[in-house]
Design a protein around this motif. Structure first.
Motif, PDB file in Angstrom:
ATOM      1  N   SER A 157     -10.403  -9.067   8.950  1.00  0.00           N
ATOM      2  CA  SER A 157     -10.412 -10.359   9.010  1.00  0.00           C
ATOM      3  C   SER A 157     -11.960 -10.376   8.221  1.00  0.00           C
ATOM      4  O   SER A 157     -13.028  -9.742   9.071  1.00  0.00           O
ATOM      5  N   ALA A 158     -12.293 -11.447   7.149  1.00  0.00           N
ATOM      6  CA  ALA A 158     -13.328 -11.937   6.451  1.00  0.00           C
ATOM      7  C   ALA A 158     -14.499 -12.331   7.092  1.00  0.00           C
ATOM      8  O   ALA A 158     -13.855 -12.938   8.497  1.00  0.00           O
ATOM      9  N   PRO A 159     -15.533 -12.077   7.344  1.00  0.00           N
ATOM     10  CA  PRO A 159     -16.973 -12.789   8.251  1.00  0.00           C
ATOM     11  C   PRO A 159     -16.849 -14.147   7.461  1.00  0.00           C
ATOM     12  O   PRO A 159     -16.406 -14.300   6.878  1.00  0.00           O
ATOM     13  N   ALA A 160     -16.572 -14.969   8.655  1.00  0.00           N
ATOM     14  CA  ALA A 160     -17.419 -16.184   8.186  1.00  0.00           C
ATOM     15  C   ALA A 160     -18.468 -16.418   7.733  1.00  0.00           C
ATOM     16  O   ALA A 160     -18.618 -17.651   7.248  1.00  0.00           O
ATOM     17  N   SER A 161     -19.576 -16.012   7.619  1.00  0.00           N
ATOM     18  CA  SER A 161     -21.289 -16.191   7.032  1.00  0.00           C
ATOM     19  C   SER A 161     -20.736 -16.125   5.877  1.00  0.00           C
ATOM     20  O   SER A 161     -22.246 -16.172   5.334  1.00  0.00           O
ATOM     21  N   GLY A 162     -19.452 -15.060   5.004  1.00  0.00           N
ATOM     22  CA  GLY A 162     -19.406 -15.478   3.758  1.00  0.00           C
ATOM     23  C   GLY A 162     -19.910 -14.129   2.664  1.00  0.00           C
ATOM     24  O   GLY A 162     -19.613 -13.181   2.139  1.00  0.00           O
ATOM     25  N   GLN A 163     -21.329 -14.304   3.255  1.00  0.00           N
ATOM     26  CA  GLN A 163     -22.407 -12.624   2.033  1.00  0.00           C
ATOM     27  C   GLN A 163     -22.797 -12.212   3.605  1.00  0.00           C
ATOM     28  O   GLN A 163     -23.814 -12.335   4.067  1.00  0.00           O
ATOM     29  N   VAL A 164     -22.736 -10.353   3.678  1.00  0.00           N
ATOM     30  CA  VAL A 164     -23.305  -9.507   4.722  1.00  0.00           C
ATOM     31  C   VAL A 164     -23.580  -7.989   4.011  1.00  0.00           C
ATOM     32  O   VAL A 164     -23.567  -7.899   2.585  1.00  0.00           O
ATOM     33  N   THR A 165     -24.652  -7.238   4.631  1.00  0.00           N
ATOM     34  CA  THR A 165     -25.071  -6.176   4.268  1.00  0.00           C
ATOM     35  C   THR A 165     -24.963  -4.995   5.181  1.00  0.00           C
ATOM     36  O   THR A 165     -24.662  -5.173   5.883  1.00  0.00           O
ATOM     37  N   THR A 206     -15.712 -13.296  -3.338  1.00  0.00           N
ATOM     38  CA  THR A 206     -15.229 -12.089  -2.944  1.00  0.00           C
ATOM     39  C   THR A 206     -15.258 -10.351  -4.354  1.00  0.00           C
ATOM     40  O   THR A 206     -14.927  -9.902  -5.024  1.00  0.00           O
ATOM     41  N   SER A 207     -16.970 -10.523  -4.384  1.00  0.00           N
ATOM     42  CA  SER A 207     -17.808  -9.859  -4.970  1.00  0.00           C
ATOM     43  C   SER A 207     -18.425  -8.883  -4.057  1.00  0.00           C
ATOM     44  O   SER A 207     -18.403  -8.703  -2.762  1.00  0.00           O
ATOM     45  N   ASP A 212     -30.953  12.434  -8.925  1.00  0.00           N
ATOM     46  CA  ASP A 212     -30.177  10.221  -9.557  1.00  0.00           C
ATOM     47  C   ASP A 212     -30.105   9.559  -8.487  1.00  0.00           C
ATOM     48  O   ASP A 212     -29.169  10.044  -7.980  1.00  0.00           O
ATOM     49  N   ASN A 213     -29.844   8.681  -8.511  1.00  0.00           N
ATOM     50  CA  ASN A 213     -29.664   7.250  -7.721  1.00  0.00           C
ATOM     51  C   ASN A 213     -28.234   7.072  -8.900  1.00  0.00           C
ATOM     52  O   ASN A 213     -27.740   6.839  -9.522  1.00  0.00           O
ATOM     53  N   LEU A 214     -27.407   6.569  -7.629  1.00  0.00           N
ATOM     54  CA  LEU A 214     -26.504   5.712  -8.093  1.00  0.00           C
ATOM     55  C   LEU A 214     -26.341   4.600  -7.799  1.00  0.00           C
ATOM     56  O   LEU A 214     -26.504   4.714  -6.732  1.00  0.00           O
ATOM     57  N   GLU A 215     -25.254   3.653  -8.850  1.00  0.00           N
ATOM     58  CA  GLU A 215     -25.631   2.033  -8.513  1.00  0.00           C
ATOM     59  C   GLU A 215     -24.330   1.880  -8.297  1.00  0.00           C
ATOM     60  O   GLU A 215     -23.433   2.520  -9.327  1.00  0.00           O
ATOM     61  N   LEU A 216     -23.713   1.202  -7.375  1.00  0.00           N
ATOM     62  CA  LEU A 216     -21.574   0.247  -8.075  1.00  0.00           C
ATOM     63  C   LEU A 216     -22.350  -0.815  -8.083  1.00  0.00           C
ATOM     64  O   LEU A 216     -22.883  -1.883  -7.504  1.00  0.00           O
ATOM     65  N   GLN A 217     -21.526  -0.232  -9.092  1.00  0.00           N
ATOM     66  CA  GLN A 217     -21.366  -1.826  -9.912  1.00  0.00           C
ATOM     67  C   GLN A 217     -20.563  -2.677  -9.458  1.00  0.00           C
ATOM     68  O   GLN A 217     -19.638  -2.645  -8.336  1.00  0.00           O
ATOM     69  N   ASN A 218     -21.019  -3.858  -9.593  1.00  0.00           N
ATOM     70  CA  ASN A 218     -19.682  -4.997  -8.349  1.00  0.00           C
ATOM     71  C   ASN A 218     -18.946  -5.092  -9.231  1.00  0.00           C
ATOM     72  O   ASN A 218     -17.777  -5.398 -10.260  1.00  0.00           O
ATOM     73  N   GLY A 219     -18.169  -5.016  -8.427  1.00  0.00           N
ATOM     74  CA  GLY A 219     -16.869  -4.716  -7.949  1.00  0.00           C
ATOM     75  C   GLY A 219     -15.983  -5.817  -7.215  1.00  0.00           C
ATOM     76  O   GLY A 219     -17.069  -7.135  -7.298  1.00  0.00           O
ATOM     77  N   GLU A 220     -14.803  -5.835  -7.222  1.00  0.00           N
ATOM     78  CA  GLU A 220     -13.482  -7.114  -6.661  1.00  0.00           C
ATOM     79  C   GLU A 220     -13.423  -6.412  -5.301  1.00  0.00           C
ATOM     80  O   GLU A 220     -12.296  -5.647  -5.595  1.00  0.00           O
ATOM     81  N   ILE A 221     -13.241  -7.400  -4.546  1.00  0.00           N
ATOM     82  CA  ILE A 221     -12.874  -7.324  -2.473  1.00  0.00           C
ATOM     83  C   ILE A 221     -11.190  -8.023  -3.054  1.00  0.00           C
ATOM     84  O   ILE A 221     -11.517  -9.028  -3.323  1.00  0.00           O
TER      85      ILE A 221
END
Length: 292
Positions: free
Chosen positions: A135-143, A194-195, A213-222
């Motif tokens: 289930s998705a978290p209640a807080s909306g945004q998490v790390t 949903t990002s 070199d580092n890598l970046e995970l571009q904005n994607g869709e959940i």
């Protein structure tokens, strides 16, 4: 099957590191039926079945890894990296050597399998799955923060896990062991919009200690089922690959995913890499110590 590049020393890349550039050319659990891994990430791999209790990894679909359609890889703790379990397979000293990494947390599992190069080519693939509730978290945004491990299309130098071939074997016929990469992953997920986005930093080649070199995970869709996908980039315009994964647990306490990238190391010739991450949400029981 893709092109394999045998690693040799190269002073032009990270010259302060004695290991040089390994890419310069020298001449789970069972799959969740509702989870579809993008083809670009799945590669040559059909499926992986992980038994954490028995410490077995059963791999299906990797060509030349033993003979039967499925092969049980051997637990190889000597190759464990940053919390990820290693499993290997090599049928004989003249057969390909396969390395696999896997991790499972709160029902979410990810794994990668890569064959070291032989006859000028290599095989590789990845998968991820979920068992149990989500289930998705209640807080909306998490790390999410934690460790990363990857396998490359370059040869590990020195190779520490190969069977010794017969004396006089032509070098073209000798199998190689895949090179390993470790790093750190940070992911931000917003379940309201949903990002998802993030990065893979502190990347180092294990055998030589060479930073890459580092890598970046571009904005994607959940998606509604907790799966996600997106592009891997370097800078604003350079797309170097793809990533995908799945959230697990009540409140999305964990995330598991994989990536595939190519032409992503400055100064290297045709580098390719499969990688995985299985991370705990910051603020949960298994959270990484570096979480804010």
């Amino acid at each position: 099957m893709r092109r394999f590049w045998l690693g040799v020393a190269a002073a032009t890349v990270v010259s302060a590191c004695s290991g040089g550039n390994p890419w310069v050319e020298d001449g789970g659990s069972g799959s969740d039926p509702d989870t579809t891994v993008p083809e670009v990430l799945q590669g040559d791999l059909d499926s992986v079945t992980y038994d954490s209790t028995a410490q077995t990894l059963t791999v299906k679909g990797m060509t030349f890894d033993g003979g039967p359609e499925t092969t049980v890889y051997t637990r190889n703790a000597a190759l464990d990296r940053v919390g990820y379990e290693a499993y290997t397979s090599q049928n004989s000293s003249l057969d390909r050597h396969y390395t696999a990494y896997v991790k499972q947390m709160d029902g979410a599992t990810a794994s990668i399998v890569v064959a070291g190069g032989q006859f000028g080519y290599y095989f590789g693939g990845s998968t991820y799955s979920r068992s149990g509730t989500y289930s998705a978290p209640a807080s909306g945004q998490v790390t999410y923060i934690g460790n990363y491990v990857g396998l490359t299309n370059s040869a590990r130098t020195p190779s520490t896990d190969l069977l010794v071939p017969p004396a006089g074997t032509d070098p073209l016929n000798i199998p190689h062991q895949s090179g390993e990469v470790t790093g750190r992953v940070t992911i931000t997920a917003n379940f309201t919009s949903t990002s998802i986005e993030g990065s893979v930093t502190d990347r180092v080649l294990v055998d030589s200690g060479t930073p890459i070199d580092n890598l970046e995970l571009q904005n994607g869709e959940i998606a509604a089922d907790g799966t996600f996908s997106g592009s891997v980039t370097q800078g604003v315009t350079d797309t170097v690959g793809d990533y995908g994964g799945i959230f697990g647990g009540s409140g999305a306490t964990t995330v598991a995913g994989t990536l595939y990238v190519q032409d992503h190391v400055t100064g290297a010739t045709d580098p390719e890499e499969y990688g995985l991450f299985v991370l705990a949400q910051c603020g949960t029981a298994n959270a990484d110590p570096s979480c804010p």
